[in-house]
Motif scaffolding. Structure first.
Motif, PDB file in Angstrom:
ATOM      1  N   PRO A   1       0.810  -1.218   0.000  1.00 55.26           N
ATOM      2  CA  PRO A   1       0.000   0.000   0.000  1.00 55.26           C
ATOM      3  C   PRO A   1       0.847   1.273   0.000  1.00 55.26           C
ATOM      4  O   PRO A   1       1.801   1.387   0.769  1.00 55.26           O
ATOM      5  CB  PRO A   1      -0.803  -0.099   1.301  1.00 55.26           C
ATOM      6  CG  PRO A   1      -0.773  -1.546   1.669  1.00 55.26           C
ATOM      7  CD  PRO A   1       0.530  -2.064   1.154  1.00 55.26           C
ATOM      8  N   PRO A   2       0.510   2.228  -0.869  1.00 56.06           N
ATOM      9  CA  PRO A   2       1.229   3.496  -0.882  1.00 56.06           C
ATOM     10  C   PRO A   2       1.080   4.182   0.478  1.00 56.06           C
ATOM     11  O   PRO A   2       0.044   4.068   1.131  1.00 56.06           O
ATOM     12  CB  PRO A   2       0.521   4.311  -1.968  1.00 56.06           C
ATOM     13  CG  PRO A   2      -0.329   3.349  -2.719  1.00 56.06           C
ATOM     14  CD  PRO A   2      -0.564   2.166  -1.843  1.00 56.06           C
ATOM     15  N   GLY A   3       2.129   4.846   0.893  1.00 57.80           N
ATOM     16  CA  GLY A   3       2.080   5.581   2.142  1.00 57.80           C
ATOM     17  C   GLY A   3       2.582   4.816   3.348  1.00 57.80           C
ATOM     18  O   GLY A   3       2.795   5.411   4.399  1.00 57.80           O
ATOM     19  N   LEU A   4       2.752   3.498   3.214  1.00 53.17           N
ATOM     20  CA  LEU A   4       3.295   2.723   4.325  1.00 53.17           C
ATOM     21  C   LEU A   4       4.802   2.571   4.154  1.00 53.17           C
ATOM     22  O   LEU A   4       5.275   2.310   3.046  1.00 53.17           O
ATOM     23  CB  LEU A   4       2.662   1.331   4.389  1.00 53.17           C
ATOM     24  CG  LEU A   4       1.222   1.230   4.835  1.00 53.17           C
ATOM     25  CD1 LEU A   4       0.797  -0.241   4.880  1.00 53.17           C
ATOM     26  CD2 LEU A   4       1.013   1.874   6.190  1.00 53.17           C
TER      27      LEU A   4
ATOM     28  N   GLU B   1      14.221  -2.865  14.026  1.00 60.07           N
ATOM     29  CA  GLU B   1      14.747  -1.519  14.249  1.00 60.07           C
ATOM     30  C   GLU B   1      14.674  -0.677  12.995  1.00 60.07           C
ATOM     31  O   GLU B   1      14.390   0.524  13.039  1.00 60.07           O
ATOM     32  CB  GLU B   1      16.200  -1.590  14.755  1.00 60.07           C
ATOM     33  CG  GLU B   1      16.330  -2.104  16.162  1.00 60.07           C
ATOM     34  CD  GLU B   1      17.770  -2.431  16.555  1.00 60.07           C
ATOM     35  OE1 GLU B   1      18.701  -2.034  15.806  1.00 60.07           O
ATOM     36  OE2 GLU B   1      17.953  -3.079  17.593  1.00 60.07           O
ATOM     37  N   ALA B   2      14.933  -1.296  11.849  1.00 56.71           N
ATOM     38  CA  ALA B   2      14.870  -0.561  10.580  1.00 56.71           C
ATOM     39  C   ALA B   2      13.472  -0.025  10.332  1.00 56.71           C
ATOM     40  O   ALA B   2      13.298   1.130   9.921  1.00 56.71           O
ATOM     41  CB  ALA B   2      15.326  -1.454   9.425  1.00 56.71           C
ATOM     42  N   LEU B   3      12.456  -0.853  10.594  1.00 58.50           N
ATOM     43  CA  LEU B   3      11.086  -0.381  10.394  1.00 58.50           C
ATOM     44  C   LEU B   3      10.731   0.684  11.414  1.00 58.50           C
ATOM     45  O   LEU B   3      10.144   1.718  11.080  1.00 58.50           O
ATOM     46  CB  LEU B   3      10.085  -1.527  10.423  1.00 58.50           C
ATOM     47  CG  LEU B   3       8.661  -1.124  10.085  1.00 58.50           C
ATOM     48  CD1 LEU B   3       8.579  -0.516   8.675  1.00 58.50           C
ATOM     49  CD2 LEU B   3       7.717  -2.277  10.200  1.00 58.50           C
ATOM     50  N   LEU B   4      11.111   0.473  12.652  1.00 62.31           N
ATOM     51  CA  LEU B   4      10.820   1.469  13.686  1.00 62.31           C
ATOM     52  C   LEU B   4      11.438   2.827  13.337  1.00 62.31           C
ATOM     53  O   LEU B   4      10.843   3.863  13.606  1.00 62.31           O
ATOM     54  CB  LEU B   4      11.333   0.999  15.047  1.00 62.31           C
ATOM     55  CG  LEU B   4      10.526  -0.114  15.717  1.00 62.31           C
ATOM     56  CD1 LEU B   4      11.247  -0.621  16.957  1.00 62.31           C
ATOM     57  CD2 LEU B   4       9.125   0.362  16.051  1.00 62.31           C
ATOM     58  N   SER B   5      12.611   2.802  12.718  1.00 64.13           N
ATOM     59  CA  SER B   5      13.278   4.071  12.363  1.00 64.13           C
ATOM     60  C   SER B   5      12.497   4.852  11.295  1.00 64.13           C
ATOM     61  O   SER B   5      12.689   6.060  11.157  1.00 64.13           O
ATOM     62  CB  SER B   5      14.702   3.819  11.879  1.00 64.13           C
ATOM     63  OG  SER B   5      14.709   3.282  10.555  1.00 64.13           O
ATOM     64  N   LEU B   6      11.630   4.165  10.562  1.00 69.45           N
ATOM     65  CA  LEU B   6      10.834   4.821   9.520  1.00 69.45           C
ATOM     66  C   LEU B   6       9.476   5.312  10.032  1.00 69.45           C
ATOM     67  O   LEU B   6       8.799   6.073   9.351  1.00 69.45           O
ATOM     68  CB  LEU B   6      10.605   3.868   8.344  1.00 69.45           C
ATOM     69  CG  LEU B   6      11.842   3.450   7.579  1.00 69.45           C
ATOM     70  CD1 LEU B   6      11.488   2.371   6.553  1.00 69.45           C
ATOM     71  CD2 LEU B   6      12.480   4.636   6.891  1.00 69.45           C
ATOM     72  N   LEU B   7       9.081   4.851  11.203  1.00 68.43           N
ATOM     73  CA  LEU B   7       7.764   5.225  11.734  1.00 68.43           C
ATOM     74  C   LEU B   7       7.819   6.562  12.459  1.00 68.43           C
ATOM     75  O   LEU B   7       8.780   6.980  12.986  1.00 68.43           O
ATOM     76  CB  LEU B   7       7.237   4.132  12.682  1.00 68.43           C
ATOM     77  CG  LEU B   7       6.946   2.799  12.007  1.00 68.43           C
ATOM     78  CD1 LEU B   7       6.535   1.778  13.072  1.00 68.43           C
ATOM     79  CD2 LEU B   7       5.841   2.929  10.963  1.00 68.43           C
TER      80      LEU B   7
END
Length: 122
Positions: A65-68, A116-122
């Protein structure tokens, strides 16, 4: 047949972890770690860039999905992931010799690093 599909989903996902094959288990484990922190994550298996790119835009957006924020997990090479991911956790090297769990751990290719990589993008 479609090149990519949702393996695990969440209601109103906050991010996506995507992998191609042997790395899928890392993405699934990272998802568990993120869920423990209250972060809802979708895991996508994308074994064929070519087949996925040939799908209708609506299908590709349904899967990614775009935006995620999207983090790719790749043990081979990060090349090409820029089409789909905002960040790549990859092993862009060859030649380490040991059982793969030991190599992954020593090189930091772990579920914790993916989370951690995903958390850094949130």
């Amino acid at each position: 047949m479609r090149g990519g599909y949702v393996l695990e989903d969440a209601e109103k996902p906050q991010g996506v972890l995507v992998a191609t094959g042997s790395e899928v288990h890392l993405a699934l484990r990272a998802r568990e770690l993120l869920l423990e922190k209250g972060v809802r994550v979708r895991v996508v298996s994308l074994p064929s860039f070519e087949l996925f790119a040939a799908q209708p835009e609506a299908y590709r957006q349904e899967v990614l999905p775009p935006g995620l924020p999207v983090v790719a997990v790749e043990a081979g090479a990060s090349l090409g992931w820029e089409r789909y991911a905002h960040k790549v956790v990859a092993l862009d090297r060859f030649g380490a010799s040991a059982p793969y769990p030991e190599v992954y751990e020593r090189l930091g290719f772990t579920p914790e690093r993916v989370a951690e990589a995903l958390l850094s993008l949130l």
